[in-house]
Design an enzyme around this catalytic site. Structure first.
Site, PDB file in Angstrom:
ATOM      1  CG  ASP A 191      -1.914   1.156   1.209  1.00  0.00           C
ATOM      2  OD1 ASP A 191      -1.729   2.097   0.412  1.00  0.00           O
ATOM      3  OD2 ASP A 191      -2.879   1.112   1.991  1.00  0.00           O
ATOM      4  CG  HIS A 196      -0.444   5.420   4.853  1.00  0.00           C
ATOM      5  ND1 HIS A 196      -1.308   5.662   5.889  1.00  0.00           N
ATOM      6  CD2 HIS A 196      -1.179   4.827   3.869  1.00  0.00           C
ATOM      7  CE1 HIS A 196      -2.522   5.226   5.560  1.00  0.00           C
ATOM      8  NE2 HIS A 196      -2.461   4.723   4.340  1.00  0.00           N
ATOM      9  CB  ILE A 211      -2.391   8.552   9.696  1.00  0.00           C
ATOM     10  CG1 ILE A 211      -3.045   8.252   8.336  1.00  0.00           C
ATOM     11  CG2 ILE A 211      -2.747   9.945  10.195  1.00  0.00           C
ATOM     12  CD1 ILE A 211      -4.567   8.229   8.380  1.00  0.00           C
ATOM     13  N   GLY A 214      -4.614   1.750   8.319  1.00  0.00           N
ATOM     14  CA  GLY A 214      -5.582   1.071   9.169  1.00  0.00           C
ATOM     15  C   GLY A 214      -5.287  -0.411   9.307  1.00  0.00           C
TER      16      GLY A 214
END
Length: 296
Positions: A191, A196, A211, A214
């Site tokens: 990903d 990120h 961040i 998830g």
């Protein structure tokens, strides 16, 4: 174009072949912080005697070396939506047998349901993996919240089960730490969303800084439960379902509270989980969370 629910639900599933190596598994475990000077966790970090965390299923075949990392990830029949409106709302996983440290699988993915929530659509995606001999390996369920995409039907779907921890102290309280580099490690599983990694991109999205993925928080909780409740036995965790409630910044930690419900007649036990960030006054990160484990 509005969502065509009937087309989405009746279209043939997409089918693709995936493969993974021991190196992919080792990288996944390291990206979740496995191994330390005090405990190298060789069953997760060394190829001899390697075992596989169940949540590896969600990145299997998606690593950078596989060629899948740069491929767009939202091709759905009957659903033509603005990807900027999409939120990863929840994730479920059921593993049907321990995952091999390397292997191949056939992955069949389909739209399992589309519900009209008024101002948004809730899209449920299902992927089922089978091994070379047709044996079921895992089934994953992804919940996608598409803002501004409601109004295509009158069907809001059934009332959703609410998972509320009991009014008593947790049976286990587990802590998972992250490092400032955690998202940079985790993105190597496939990903590569700049949210990120790139501070400027994150600020443009309304965030103070990049961040953590998830699914990285999801994997961290899987590892915490395996380590803290199941004595490191990855084969005993057969299911994990969560809702994503809030972001985690690399360098922050997770506190996973676990309530045990006791063994069921089928030899499994359900654990109720609540995952929060102590550095932000206990702000929830994962909610409505349950794990299914096999009894000893």
């Amino acid at each position: 174009m509005p969502i065509d629910r009937e087309k989405a639900l009746t279209s043939d599933p997409s089918v693709r072949e995936i493969a993974w190596t021991t190196r992919d598994v080792l990288l996944y475990h390291l990206s979740l912080g496995a191994g330390s000077a005090d405990d190298p966790e060789l069953h997760l970090t060394f190829e001899n005697g390697l075992t596989v965390l169940p949540t590896f299923a969600l990145v299997a075949g998606s690593g950078i070396s596989s060629g899948e990392a740069d491929a767009p990830g939202f091709h759905l029949p009957g659903i033509d939506i603005d990807l900027r409106a999409v939120l990863h709302a929840g994730q479920g996983l059921e593993v049907h047998r321990p995952l091999p440290v390397s292997g191949t699988a056939t992955l069949r993915s389909r739209v399992a349901e589309v519900w009209d929530k008024g101002k948004a659509a809730l899209i449920v995606l299902e992927s089922a993996a089978t091994g070379p001999a047709g044996e079921p390996l895992w089934t994953s369920t992804t919940r996608v919240w598409a803002r501004g995409e409601g109004g295509f039907s009158q069907d809001a779907g059934p009332a959703e089960e609410k998972v509320t921890p009991p009014d008593r102290p947790a049976d286990h309280v587990l802590t998972s730490t992250t490092t400032p580099q955690q998202a940079l490690w985790y993105r190597l599983n496939g990903d590569l969303n700049p949210l990120h990694a790139d501070p400027e991109f994150a600020r443009a999205a309304g965030l103070d800084r990049p961040i953590l993925h998830g699914l990285a928080s999801y994997g961290l909780v899987c590892k915490a439960v395996v380590d803290g409740v199941l004595g490191g036995d990855v084969t005993r965790l057969t299911g994990l379902a969560v809702r994503f409630a809030g972001p985690l910044v690399p360098g922050e930690s997770l506190t996973t509270s676990v309530w045990r419900e006791g063994p069921a007649d089928d030899g499994t036990e359900r654990l109720l989980l609540h995952v929060a960030c102590p550095e932000r006054d206990g702000a929830p990160v994962l909610t409505h969370a349950t794990a299914t484990v096999t009894a000893k």
